[in-house]
Design an enzyme around this catalytic site. Structure first.
Site, PDB file in Angstrom:
ATOM      1  N   CYS A 127      -6.372   1.727   5.208  1.00 48.53           N
ATOM      2  CA  CYS A 127      -6.983   0.501   5.716  1.00 48.53           C
ATOM      3  C   CYS A 127      -6.494   0.257   7.150  1.00 48.53           C
ATOM      4  O   CYS A 127      -5.622   0.977   7.650  1.00 48.53           O
ATOM      5  CB  CYS A 127      -6.619  -0.686   4.819  1.00 48.53           C
ATOM      6  SG  CYS A 127      -4.892  -1.218   4.958  1.00 48.53           S
ATOM      7  N   GLU A 129       0.670   4.003   1.745  1.00 50.70           N
ATOM      8  CA  GLU A 129       1.053   4.477   3.074  1.00 50.70           C
ATOM      9  C   GLU A 129       2.239   3.676   3.608  1.00 50.70           C
ATOM     10  O   GLU A 129       3.169   4.229   4.188  1.00 50.70           O
ATOM     11  CB  GLU A 129      -0.122   4.338   4.056  1.00 50.70           C
ATOM     12  CG  GLU A 129      -1.392   5.029   3.610  1.00 50.70           C
ATOM     13  CD  GLU A 129      -2.352   4.142   2.833  1.00 50.70           C
ATOM     14  OE1 GLU A 129      -3.569   4.307   3.012  1.00 50.70           O
ATOM     15  OE2 GLU A 129      -1.897   3.288   2.033  1.00 50.70           O
ATOM     16  N   HIS A 171       0.825  -1.204   0.000  1.00 50.78           N
ATOM     17  CA  HIS A 171       0.000   0.000   0.000  1.00 50.78           C
ATOM     18  C   HIS A 171       0.861   1.256   0.000  1.00 50.78           C
ATOM     19  O   HIS A 171       1.997   1.259   0.479  1.00 50.78           O
ATOM     20  CB  HIS A 171      -0.928  -0.005   1.203  1.00 50.78           C
ATOM     21  CG  HIS A 171      -2.054  -0.988   1.082  1.00 50.78           C
ATOM     22  ND1 HIS A 171      -3.107  -1.004   1.960  1.00 50.78           N
ATOM     23  CD2 HIS A 171      -2.287  -1.974   0.187  1.00 50.78           C
ATOM     24  CE1 HIS A 171      -3.944  -1.961   1.606  1.00 50.78           C
ATOM     25  NE2 HIS A 171      -3.466  -2.568   0.537  1.00 50.78           N
ATOM     26  N   CYS A 184      -2.630  -0.443   7.380  1.00 52.59           N
ATOM     27  CA  CYS A 184      -1.872   0.807   7.248  1.00 52.59           C
ATOM     28  C   CYS A 184      -2.094   1.689   8.464  1.00 52.59           C
ATOM     29  O   CYS A 184      -1.165   2.348   8.942  1.00 52.59           O
ATOM     30  CB  CYS A 184      -2.267   1.538   5.971  1.00 52.59           C
ATOM     31  SG  CYS A 184      -1.702   0.712   4.476  1.00 52.59           S
TER      32      CYS A 184
END
Length: 153
Positions: free
Chosen positions: A107, A81, A79, A110
């Site tokens: 999410c 992040e 991801h 993260c």
């Protein structure tokens, strides 16, 4: 602060274009900022040395029929992040007290990383089907704001 939020959100949108996920999937960009300076960026894509979905010619999640917001481990991409936090760590840059700007709400996975990294503020533009991350942010005292592009001084 809204003027600065707009500037940094525009950077996340540019970084999202670097995503190596299929065009019909989410292209996510993240930028970590301290003292009005970008200190790290990240986008969703395969780890170094691993072929991306575009290179493989298929999205594993679509192939397996996995709904958005679930089973994050069944994806080749890291991801945005996570990649921003990893980039800062690789270069020895502290993100403690920083702000993470992201094209999409983080999410839960993260969110946990953001909290443990010491990031104190998250600004996101688009929602994501994972409300648990918002609960974690609230409990941990991380300020979370949905971005609005209404500019004020």
């Amino acid at each position: 602060m809204i003027k600065w939020d707009k500037r940094f959100m525009s950077v996340t949108e540019e970084v999202a274009k670097w995503s190596s996920c299929f065009q019909e999937n989410r292209h996510v960009g993240a930028v970590i900022v301290k003292d009005k300076h970008v200190i790290a960026t990240g986008y969703n894509g395969a780890p170094a040395g691993v072929e991306s979905c575009v290179e493989k010619g298929e999205c594993l999640r679509r192939k397996l029929g996995i709904p958005s917001g679930t089973k994050h481990e069944l994806c080749f991409a890291v991801h945005a992040e996570q990649n921003a936090i990893i980039q800062a760590a690789k270069h020895g840059v502290s993100v403690v007290g920083g702000t993470l700007y992201c094209t999409h709400q983080p999410c839960t996975i993260c969110g946990k990383m953001i909290i443990n990294a010491g990031i104190k503020r998250v600004v996101y533009k688009e929602g994501y089907p994972d409300d648990f991350s918002l609960q974690l942010f609230k409990e941990a005292g991380v300020d979370v704001e949905k971005f609005s592009d209404v500019v004020s001084d």
